[in-house]
Enzyme design. Structure first.
Site, PDB file in Angstrom:
ATOM      1  N   ALA A 432      78.079  73.137 -36.309  1.00 27.16           N
ATOM      2  CA  ALA A 432      78.545  73.511 -34.970  1.00 27.16           C
ATOM      3  C   ALA A 432      80.021  73.162 -34.767  1.00 27.16           C
ATOM      4  CB  ALA A 432      77.683  72.831 -33.918  1.00 27.16           C
ATOM      5  N   LYS A 482      76.356  78.021 -45.351  1.00 30.97           N
ATOM      6  CA  LYS A 482      77.165  77.938 -44.129  1.00 30.97           C
ATOM      7  C   LYS A 482      78.654  78.061 -44.422  1.00 30.97           C
ATOM      8  CE  LYS A 482      74.146  75.224 -41.098  1.00 30.97           C
ATOM      9  NZ  LYS A 482      74.033  73.987 -40.293  1.00 30.97           N
ATOM     10  N   ASP A 530      77.203  65.227 -39.313  1.00 28.06           N
ATOM     11  CA  ASP A 530      76.139  64.929 -38.356  1.00 28.06           C
ATOM     12  C   ASP A 530      75.447  63.600 -38.640  1.00 28.06           C
ATOM     13  OD1 ASP A 530      74.754  65.536 -40.629  1.00 28.06           O
ATOM     14  OD2 ASP A 530      73.572  67.176 -39.778  1.00 28.06           O
ATOM     15  N   ASN A 531      76.039  62.760 -39.498  1.00 29.12           N
ATOM     16  CA  ASN A 531      75.417  61.461 -39.722  1.00 29.12           C
ATOM     17  C   ASN A 531      76.494  60.420 -39.992  1.00 29.12           C
ATOM     18  OD1 ASN A 531      75.474  60.850 -42.893  1.00 29.12           O
ATOM     19  ND2 ASN A 531      75.189  63.048 -42.598  1.00 29.12           N
ATOM     20  N   CYS A 586      54.153  46.287 -37.550  1.00 26.30           N
ATOM     21  CA  CYS A 586      52.888  45.921 -36.906  1.00 26.30           C
ATOM     22  C   CYS A 586      52.663  46.734 -35.631  1.00 26.30           C
ATOM     23  CB  CYS A 586      52.879  44.424 -36.601  1.00 26.30           C
ATOM     24  SG  CYS A 586      52.697  43.422 -38.090  1.00 26.30           S
TER      25      CYS A 586
END
Length: 1041
Positions: A432, A482, A530-531, A586
């Site tokens: 994007a 892309k 994006d990370n 847990c």
């Protein structure tokens, strides 16, 4: 949507997580007019069309000119002399098949405006703004004015006398578990301590599932007052029943009614101006007068001010002063007015991208009632993009030349344009933000000269969900790379651009491509990732090679930008720890209390059953040392893993779980349902009955611990059957057995399934905390237990399902079972391989989300947690980042304004801006970047940008020895190397026998590996005799060339 009432969830997937279905439905009935199809108008139209309103009409009476090509990305040279709206129509119509797009080439009039719910004016006169603004205000038509002039812009909104905001910020209503409630006036609610409530004074909440003080469960929304991060007061509870346990508090969002003034009145109200740049505290007030004065100038002179004309600047400044005689601003920024005059003829793509994103977001608010609108004026400038010396440039260098960059040359001059053309930039990411950046790069001419170039890399392929915001892609491009499609698209916008597309992931594996020579040939880098991990890696490379980096990101309506300038600003920096957001194992396994917990549990089940176990089987079949390697991680782990491998290979008839038919898959799925939703819950309740109390006498099942109940399988229950159908089909897939969606047939098969009886075991112990689990694992010889939100990875190259928390210790019987398993597995080495499934959230035909939704909601039913629909489940389990085109456009625009400054060569940190914005609530903060933190070594200050660059080859081409390096650093920096590290390898810590070795040979000797051919620079970490306690030191960049 074009008013059909159906939302195309595949197309609008990421935007739906920003706006929601209700807002999208309201938008689907809205008809929007956008007047003016120059750069700003087409940017707004693009974003509004992508958002999914019913229809958009674009209006323009004018013909395309050379100056339009600087920012109007849907016009070509062949369109010169033709109507802008008509020429833009085909490309605009192709953006979204659900929106009706039409063009109007005639003038605007009041009767024409009556057709629309929202009217947007760009490139309009003040007279038209007042005239049509008053008309729209009287008729209840939402009215927006947007304008950019060079490096300055304005935005105005008038949504009428009464405008209802249904959701102020778009944030999910808070849902919190109650720990206790006091019986007092006012009563105080104390929430469970795993989540801050995030409420504010005046928020309203409702209560449910409270035991004891049940009066609260039936009350209307209650107003709260914050007491602390985990507590708030409510109404008088002194006469209520005594609180016992449990309960959920849920925020109730309240609508907001807003009143707007028409533009003619709002012009004189400086209280309606929004401050956004804390480096220019009063600039917005000056610009408010400057834009009005500009309209007066144009009306009088019938033209805009000439670029960099002193007489015109003097005239405009006098007009501003006349206006200020009424407004009486205490501080008038005369220098800004002059710069405004100098550049007002310009039309810049990054400014239009920023304001186009903002204005389109206001259109969305007007159509949907979602988010808080602008009240009512916003001004923004980037005048710091101009040369830092502040001098006045010659008019002659700003004349029009009949090129596509004319409107940009009017601002910066021809010499700066040549700099842009010669740039060599590396763009990482073509999603994007990457698409928006490439569009801007093409328009401004970045790398479009003979020696310029842009390299873009993105390893992803186009999916349908990309089309809603990655506007360079169309349906025909689905499945294509892309980077290739994006490069081809922007080459169509500007045929002069030099662009190369790669499909490489940027990581250590691609350093042979993006090596020393590649980075040293760059002028800068843009990150559209994006990370965080990828950003951190790219940042390290930029610091190593001393290259500037532009970075930006979005999360729904929120966005940020960062510019990294060598030796001037801090870098992006290392990844911030997120361990605090992890879900304790847990909690996932036994004590979930939020839908996020059950969805993560379902995702872990999916990964374990359909991916990790099949991968373990395949590793076992290929790797002779798999059993040996597994045993090194403890008997409990090994028993679980090897047991899973054996049962996956052994046929069902022989006591295993390997199916031979579709009917076997259905049987497995039905038994798995019984285990997960009945047997495991019965075992848990056997260990901790509903009336269990803690050693201190308090109820065990209270606060975050919700008491579960087992489920009974019902073949007529939709969710029960959806689980069986999805689980059976997925189980069939990993064994290459064909399944079916025929529920009737599956129900008939179920009639023959024998479900084994279950009796709880008293010998089973269940961990209450992860700490307890880890202590037991350490006792068992396993130190790998960690907090996580997913399954464990026990080996560097293997994915292994984590052990069930019931497996605490290994009995003698279990040890015998482990020995037996090793023997049995040796006879199964020749078995057939399995076919692991990789989770894919966007394919509705693959059963992946069917399984996750059903598995999670059944688990939620066990624990009386409200279920989540498929849309919400997909966002959480698929870890989807909400996204919308408006924020993306605005962020990319701001990044390119910083690009201008980098190419100008700005040296002052106050010229640069870091930005944080939230378009949902018109929150904008632009501030000066932070300087790099300094550290001291032997009394001298350094930053991360300071390193010791050493050429490894001397004049006679003989490489430096370690002794040479130590001497060089001593002579040039006055520091004595006492230790030297290359990654984790210790190259030197006083060993005299290494001093005569060349640095290359020393690295090879210590690491026992060859230096990769692409690695032309070694990063060496020294320690110094003069300051051996210093934790941070400058690195030595040792050039092998």
């Amino acid at each position: 949507m074009a008013g059909t009432g159906e939302i195309d969830e595949g197309f609008y997937s990421r935007q739906l997580y920003v706006l929601g279905h209700e807002a999208m439905h309201r938008m689907g009935t809205a008809e929007v007019l956008i007047a003016g199809m120059k750069g700003l108008g087409v940017e707004i139209a693009k974003n509004v069309i992508l958002s999914g309103v019913k229809s958009v009409t674009v209006q323009d009476e004018g013909q395309a000119e050379w100056s339009d090509l600087s920012s109007q990305f849907f016009l070509q040279e062949a369109d010169l002399g033709q109507n802008r709206a008509t020429c833009s129509l085909p490309q605009l119509s192709a953006l979204n098949p659900h929106v009706l797009v039409s063009a109007h080439t005639g003038p605007l009039n009041e009767e024409f405006l009556l057709k629309y719910q929202v009217v947007v004016l760009t490139d309009s006169s003040l007279d038209d703004q007042k005239r049509f603004g008053d008309f729209c205000h009287e008729r209840g038509i939402r009215f927006i004015v947007a304008d950019t002039r060079g490096l300055c812009g304005q935005l105005f909104c008038d949504f009428g006398e009464e405008f209802e905001v249904l959701d102020r910020d778009g944030e999910m209503p808070a849902t919190l578990m109650i720990d206790r409630i006091t019986k007092d006036n006012p009563g105080v609610v104390i929430c469970a301590d795993d989540q801050k409530h995030g409420l504010c004074d005046g928020s309203k909440v409702i209560f449910s599932e409270i035991q004891g003080m049940t009066e609260l469960n039936s009350m209307a929304p209650v107003e709260i007052k914050v007491c602390g991060q985990y507590s708030f007061s409510i109404c008088d509870t002194s006469n209520f029943s005594e609180y016992e346990r449990g309960g959920v508090v849920t925020e109730v969002k309240q609508p907001l009614m807003l009143n707007f003034k028409p533009l003619s009145e709002a012009l004189n109200d400086h209280q309606l101006l929004i401050l956004n740049d804390y480096g220019k505290m009063s600039r917005h007030n000056t610009l408010h007068l400057a834009f009005q004065a500009l309209h007066s100038f144009v009306k009088k002179e019938q033209r805009l001010p000439h670029p960099w004309s002193q007489p015109d600047a003097d005239l405009l400044l006098n007009l501003v002063k006349e206006l200020n005689s009424v407004s009486k601003l205490e501080e008038l920024d005369e220098a800004a007015v002059r710069s405004f005059s100098y550049t007002a003829r310009g039309d810049l793509a990054p400014m239009n991208a920023f304001f186009g994103g903002l204005a389109a977001q206001e259109v969305i608010k007007a159509c949907s009632g979602k988010f808080t609108p602008l009240q009512q004026w916003l001004y923004f400038d980037a005048l710091e993009c101009l040369p830092e010396d502040g001098g006045c440039l010659e008019e002659s260098s700003f004349s029009s030349r009949g090129t596509r960059y004319d409107a940009q040359i009017l601002v910066f001059g021809s010499e700066f344009q040549q700099k842009l053309l010669m740039q060599k930039y590396f763009l990482v990411g073509a999603g994007a933000i990457g698409c928006e950046l490439l569009k801007n790069f093409a328009l401004i001419g970045l790398g479009a000269g003979e020696e310029g170039r842009i390299t873009v890399t993105d390893m992803d392929y186009i999916e349908r969900s990309n089309l809603n915001r990655q506007f360079l892609f169309r349906s025909k491009d689905i499945g294509k790379p892309k980077s290739e499609v994006a490069a081809k698209a922007v080459a169509g916008m500007n045929p002069q651009i030099k662009i190369t597309a790669h499909q490489n992931r940027l990581d250590p594996d691609s350093e042979g491509v993006y090596d020393y020579s590649f980075f040293m040939g760059l002028d800068g880098v843009a990150a559209a990732l994006d990370n965080v991990e990828a950003r951190v890696y790219l940042d390290k490379r930029c610091v190593l090679y001393q290259k500037p980096m532009l970075e930006g990101g979005t999360l729904g309506s929120k966005g940020h930008t960062l510019v990294v300038v060598p030796h001037l600003t801090e870098s992006y920096g290392p990844a911030k720890t997120s361990s605090g957001n992890g879900i304790p194992l847990c909690t996932l396994k036994n004590f979930p209390h939020r839908i996020e917990h059950t969805l993560q549990w379902a995702r872990d089940q999916f990964e374990g059953l359909f991916k990790q176990t099949p991968e373990n089987v395949n590793h076992f079949l290929r790797d002779p040392k798999f059993i040996e390697r597994t045993l090194t991680h403890g008997d409990a782990e090994a028993l679980e893993i090897l047991g899973g491998v054996w049962s996956s290979l052994q046929e069902m008839g022989a006591g295993g779980q390997r199916p031979q038919s579709w009917e076997d898959c259905v049987s497995w799925a039905r038994c798995k349902w019984e285990t997960l939703y009945s047997n495991d819950i019965c075992q848990l309740l056997h260990c901790f009955p509903p009336a269990e109390v803690t050693p201190s006498g308090l109820p065990f099942w209270s606060g975050n611990k919700r008491c579960p109940h087992p489920l009974r399988f019902d073949p007529n229950n939709t969710t029960h059957m959806e689980f069986v159908m999805a689980a059976a089909n997925l189980y069939g897939q990993i064994y290459k057995i064909k399944g079916t969606r025929d529920i009737t047939a599956i129900r008939k098969t179920l009639e023959k399934v024998q479900v084994p009886a279950f009796s709880p075991k008293s010998s089973v112990k269940i961990h209450l905390t992860d700490k307890e689990m880890e202590e037991d694992r350490k006792k068992e010889g396993d130190d790998t237990g960690k907090l996580a939100s997913g399954a464990f990875n026990l080996f560097p190259s293997f994915n292994v399902i984590s052990p069930h928390p019931r497996l605490l210790s290994v009995s003698s019987a279990d040890k015998a079972r482990l020995t037996e398993l090793k023997g049995k597995l040796s006879s199964l080495k020749g078995s057939g391989q399995m076919y692991p499934v990789d989770f894919e959230k966007d394919d509705d035909s693959n059963f992946h989300m069917d399984y996750i939704v059903a598995a999670s909601n059944l688990r939620a039913e066990n624990y009386d947690i409200p279920a989540a629909d498929r849309h919400q489940s997909k966002r959480i389990a698929g870890r989807i980042i909400p996204a919308i085109a408006t924020t993306t456009a605005a962020v990319a625009g701001l990044m390119c304004l910083e690009l201008f400054k980098l190419i100008q060569g700005h040296k002052k940190i106050e010229s640069y801006r870091t930005a944080y914005l939230n378009l949902a609530v018109q929150y904008f903060v632009l501030s000066q970047p932070c300087r790099p933190q300094s550290f001291e070594v032997a009394g001298k200050k350094y930053t991360l940008w300071d390193d010791f660059l050493v050429g490894g080859r001397r004049c006679n081409q003989q490489e430096m020895t370690l002794a040479d390096l130590i001497q060089h650093v001593k002579e040039t920096n006055g520091l004595t190397i006492s230790g030297l590290f290359y990654g984790p390898a210790i190259l030197y810590s006083g060993q005299e026998d290494r001093l005569k070795m060349s640095m290359s040979d020393l690295v090879k000797k210590v690491t026992k590996a060859e230096i990769p051919p692409h690695e032309k620079m070694l990063e060496l970490i020294p320690s110094f005799e003069e300051d051996e306690d210093c934790e941070t030191v400058p690195i030595i960049r040792y050039k092998l060339l």
